[in-house]
Design a protein around this motif. Sequence first.
Motif, PDB file in Angstrom:
ATOM      1  N   HIS A  78      34.403  44.746  30.005  1.00 12.04           N
ATOM      2  CA  HIS A  78      34.501  43.726  28.957  1.00 12.04           C
ATOM      3  C   HIS A  78      35.461  42.597  29.326  1.00 12.04           C
ATOM      4  O   HIS A  78      35.744  41.739  28.494  1.00 12.04           O
ATOM      5  CB  HIS A  78      34.897  44.360  27.626  1.00 12.04           C
ATOM      6  N   GLY A  79      35.977  42.618  30.561  1.00  9.06           N
ATOM      7  CA  GLY A  79      36.751  41.487  31.041  1.00  9.06           C
ATOM      8  C   GLY A  79      38.234  41.710  31.272  1.00  9.06           C
ATOM      9  O   GLY A  79      38.939  40.786  31.649  1.00  9.06           O
ATOM     10  N   LEU A  80      38.749  42.914  31.066  1.00 10.23           N
ATOM     11  CA  LEU A  80      40.167  43.170  31.284  1.00 10.23           C
ATOM     12  C   LEU A  80      40.432  43.413  32.772  1.00 10.23           C
ATOM     13  O   LEU A  80      39.660  44.128  33.430  1.00 10.23           O
ATOM     14  CB  LEU A  80      40.623  44.385  30.476  1.00 10.23           C
ATOM     15  N   THR A  81      41.491  42.802  33.295  1.00 11.78           N
ATOM     16  CA  THR A  81      41.897  43.032  34.682  1.00 11.78           C
ATOM     17  C   THR A  81      43.383  43.365  34.719  1.00 11.78           C
ATOM     18  O   THR A  81      44.123  43.054  33.792  1.00 11.78           O
ATOM     19  CB  THR A  81      41.659  41.790  35.573  1.00 11.78           C
ATOM     20  N   VAL A  82      43.806  44.001  35.797  1.00  8.85           N
ATOM     21  CA  VAL A  82      45.224  44.238  36.063  1.00  8.85           C
ATOM     22  C   VAL A  82      45.527  43.534  37.374  1.00  8.85           C
ATOM     23  O   VAL A  82      44.954  43.887  38.411  1.00  8.85           O
ATOM     24  CB  VAL A  82      45.557  45.745  36.158  1.00  8.85           C
ATOM     25  N   ASN A  83      46.369  42.532  37.300  1.00  6.92           N
ATOM     26  CA  ASN A  83      46.692  41.705  38.469  1.00  6.92           C
ATOM     27  C   ASN A  83      45.431  41.131  39.113  1.00  6.92           C
ATOM     28  O   ASN A  83      45.307  41.075  40.327  1.00  6.92           O
ATOM     29  CB  ASN A  83      47.513  42.496  39.497  1.00  6.92           C
ATOM     30  N   GLY A  84      44.474  40.741  38.272  1.00  5.32           N
ATOM     31  CA  GLY A  84      43.245  40.109  38.744  1.00  5.32           C
ATOM     32  C   GLY A  84      42.199  41.060  39.294  1.00  5.32           C
ATOM     33  O   GLY A  84      41.175  40.631  39.794  1.00  5.32           O
ATOM     34  N   THR A  85      42.432  42.358  39.168  1.00  3.01           N
ATOM     35  CA  THR A  85      41.521  43.351  39.726  1.00  3.01           C
ATOM     36  C   THR A  85      40.844  44.154  38.622  1.00  3.01           C
ATOM     37  O   THR A  85      41.509  44.604  37.695  1.00  3.01           O
ATOM     38  CB  THR A  85      42.293  44.330  40.645  1.00  3.01           C
ATOM     39  N   GLY A  86      39.551  44.340  38.751  1.00  2.00           N
ATOM     40  CA  GLY A  86      38.810  45.185  37.829  1.00  2.00           C
ATOM     41  C   GLY A  86      39.054  46.652  38.134  1.00  2.00           C
ATOM     42  O   GLY A  86      39.560  47.011  39.204  1.00  2.00           O
ATOM     43  N   TYR A  87      38.694  47.511  37.213  1.00  2.53           N
ATOM     44  CA  TYR A  87      38.906  48.944  37.371  1.00  2.53           C
ATOM     45  C   TYR A  87      37.925  49.535  38.367  1.00  2.53           C
ATOM     46  O   TYR A  87      36.737  49.253  38.328  1.00  2.53           O
ATOM     47  CB  TYR A  87      38.761  49.655  36.027  1.00  2.53           C
ATOM     48  N   LYS A  88      38.438  50.374  39.244  1.00 10.69           N
ATOM     49  CA  LYS A  88      37.611  51.148  40.168  1.00 10.69           C
ATOM     50  C   LYS A  88      37.963  52.610  39.949  1.00 10.69           C
ATOM     51  O   LYS A  88      39.128  53.001  40.066  1.00 10.69           O
ATOM     52  CB  LYS A  88      37.886  50.746  41.617  1.00 10.69           C
TER      53      LYS A  88
END
Length: 99
Positions: A78-88
């Motif tokens: 849905h668009g949330l990132t951590v330090n510009g990175t998506g969840y893997k």
Amino acid sequence: MIKTLLGLCLALSAHLSFAAVDLNKATAADLDSIKGIGPSTSSRILSERKSAPFKDWQDFIQRVPGIGDKRAAQLSTHGLTVNGTGYKAPAAPAAKPAR
């Protein structure tokens, strides 16, 4: 010509509606705009972020109650990132060989 401009405007607005929200820079309103994050979750996130920025997704999952791998994956889509990175998702452990 008008159809082309209209199409361009629609494409641009669709792109902007899926703009990423970085966890370490987001305001409460930014966080609330992510589907799956309400006022209570955004306040927990902001409270934890005051102590230190989130290093990565695993740091976020460990520090914020109610966030696990499944929910992190949903928030990322849905668009949330951590330090510009998506969840893997973390790699699954190797299966033990049969005897």
